[in-house]
Write a protein that holds these residues in place. Structure first.
Motif, PDB file in Angstrom:
ATOM      1  N   UNK A   1      -0.585   4.076   1.781  1.00 60.73           N
ATOM      2  CA  UNK A   1      -0.941   3.440   0.521  1.00 60.73           C
ATOM      3  C   UNK A   1      -1.583   4.453  -0.432  1.00 60.73           C
ATOM      4  N   UNK A   2      -2.505   5.261   0.107  1.00 59.69           N
ATOM      5  CA  UNK A   2      -3.195   6.235  -0.744  1.00 59.69           C
ATOM      6  C   UNK A   2      -2.227   7.321  -1.232  1.00 59.69           C
ATOM      7  N   UNK A   3      -1.282   7.722  -0.376  1.00 63.12           N
ATOM      8  CA  UNK A   3      -0.310   8.745  -0.781  1.00 63.12           C
ATOM      9  C   UNK A   3       0.557   8.200  -1.915  1.00 63.12           C
ATOM     10  N   UNK A   4       0.971   6.923  -1.785  1.00 64.48           N
ATOM     11  CA  UNK A   4       1.799   6.320  -2.844  1.00 64.48           C
ATOM     12  C   UNK A   4       1.010   6.191  -4.137  1.00 64.48           C
ATOM     13  N   UNK A   5      -0.274   5.807  -4.030  1.00 66.17           N
ATOM     14  CA  UNK A   5      -1.102   5.653  -5.235  1.00 66.17           C
ATOM     15  C   UNK A   5      -1.252   7.008  -5.936  1.00 66.17           C
TER      16      UNK A   5
END
Ligand code: AMP
Ligand code: FES
Ligand code: ZN
Length: 312
Positions: free
Chosen positions: A302-306
Motif C-alpha cells: 500500500x505504501x509503495x503504491x501511495x
C-alpha cells in the motif's frame, strides 16, 4: 429500580442479565466480566506486559482503566492517523488519561504518527490509493499495533472491541460467508509465528452501552464523536439492526456471538494445528520483515503504491 446485589438505588438496568446495579456493584460487575474474559480465553497472566491500543474513545480508555485497576501491567499505544479536526481531539483525551490514571499506575503511553512515518495522513494516503479511507485505515492500524507490540517486546496486544463490535462483525461475515474471517473472530488470537503479537479483546463480554455507562460513572473523559470517516459504514448499519433485535429480545447479541464462540471451540482445530498452518503459509515480508502470506505485506504494498502515485 433497586440494585440486584445490595438493594441500594440502582443507576443502570441490564435487561440482558435481568438485573440492575448501583455504581459500586456495576463497577464490580464490569471488572468481573473482564476478569472472566481474560481467564476463560487464556488472554494473559499478571506477569505479562500488555499493550492496549487506545483511540481516545470510551471502549479503549475504559479497557486501559479496568486493566490497571485489576492490577495488570498495561501500557498504551495511540496511532495518530492525521484526520484533521478529529485526531487532535482524540489524542488530547488519550494524553490527559495517560497523565492522570496512567501516571498513577506507572503506565506509559506510546504515540505513533502516520504523517511523520509515511509523509502523509490517512486521508491523503487513501486518496492516492483510490481506496475508501476506512479500509486503508484498517490496514495501517493492524500493522502499527503489531509492529509496536513486537518491537517493544510486549507479551500481548489488547484492543477495546466490545460485544456490539464483535456481533456486528460476525453478522457481516456470516451475511457474506467469509469463512476465512470467521476463523479469525476469536477474542484471543495466539502469536502463531515470530513477528506476530498475540491479540486479545477483553471487552467482548460487555455491550457498548454498558461500557459507555462505565466510562461516564467513572468520569473517564473520552471523545464522544465517531470518526467522521465511519459515517454510512456497513458496521454501523449492522449495529443498528442488532440493536433493534436486542430491544425486542434482550440477550440476542450475546446469544449470537457467544453461541458462535461455543460452536467454534467445538469444531475448530486445536491451537497447535492452527499455528502449524500459519507457520506453513506465513514468512517475513521482503520489505519490512512482518509476517505475510505474499512476498510483500499489504501495508508495504500500500505504501509503495501511495509513493508511486504521489505527484512530484
Ligand atoms: P475501531 O476500529 O475504531 O472500532 O476501534 C477498535 C479498537 O481499535 C479500539 O477499541 C482501540 O483499541 C483500537 N483503536 C482504534 N483506533 C485507534 C487509534 N487511532 N490508535 C490506537 N488504537 C486505536
Ligand atoms: Fe480509521 Fe476513521 S478511524 S478511518
Ligand atoms: Zn511489509
Amino acid at each position: 429500580m433497586r440494585c440486584k446485589k445490595c438493594h441500594e438505588k440502582a443507576v443502570i438496568g441490564l435487561p440482558r442479565h435481568n438485573a440492575a446495579f448501583c455504581k459500586p456493584c456495576f463497577n464490580e460487575f464490569v471488572h468481573d466480566q473482564v476478569a472472566r474474559a481474560i481467564k476463560s480465553e487464556r488472554m494473559f497472566d499478571p506477569k505479562d506486559r500488555i499493550l492496549v491500543a487506545v483511540s481516545g474513545g470510551k471502549d479503549s480508555l475504559a479497557l486501559w482503566d479496568i486493566l490497571l485497576k485489576l492490577g495488570y501491567r498495561a501500557d498504551a499505544l495511540y496511532v495518530d492517523l492525521g484526520i484533521a479536526g478529529y485526531s487532535e481531539k482524540s489524542c488530547e483525551k488519550v494524553e490527559r488519561f495517560a497523565d492522570t490514571v496512567g501516571k498513577a499506575h506507572n503506565a506509559s503511553l506510546l504515540i505513533h504518527t502516520v504523517q511523520e512515518e509515511e509523509g502523509a495522513g490517512i486521508r491523503e494516503l487513501a486518496d492516492l490509493l483510490h481506496r475508501p479511507t476506512c479500509s486503508a485505515c484498517g490496514t495501517i492500524k493492524r500493522y502499527q499495533f503489531n509492529r509496536a507490540a513486537v518491537e517493544h517486546d510486549y507479551d500481548v496486544m489488547a484492543t477495546g472491541h466490545n460485544l456490539d463490535d464483535e456481533a456486528a462483525r460476525l453478522l457481516g461475515n456470516v451475511l457474506h460467508w467469509q469463512d476465512e474471517y470467521l476463523d479469525k473472530q476469536s477474542p484471543s488470537l495466539p502469536a502463531s509465528v515470530e513477528g506476530f503479537a498475540k491479540k486479545v479483546k477483553p471487552l467482548y463480554r460487555l455491550a457498548e452501552r454498558e461500557i459507555a455507562a462505565y466510562a461516564v460513572l467513572n468520569r473517564i473523559d473520552y471523545i464522544v464523536e465517531e470518526c467522521p470517516m465511519a459515517k454510512g459504514s456497513k458496521m454501523l448499519l449492522y449495529k443498528e439492526v442488532l440493536n433493534r433485535l436486542e430491544t425486542e429480545s434482550p440477550g440476542t447479541k450475546q446469544a449470537f456471538y457467544w453461541g458462535f464462540l461455543e460452536k467454534q471451540a467445538k469444531t475448530q482445530p486445536a491451537p497447535a494445528s492452527m499455528a502449524e498452518k500459519d507457520q506453513a503459509t506465513l514468512h517475513p515480508c521482503a520489505t519490512c520483515g512482518q509476517p505475510t502470506t505474499a512476498e510483500i505485506c499489504s501495508y508495504c504494498k500500500m505504501m509503495a503504491r501511495a509513493k508511486a502515485s504521489t505527484p512530484h
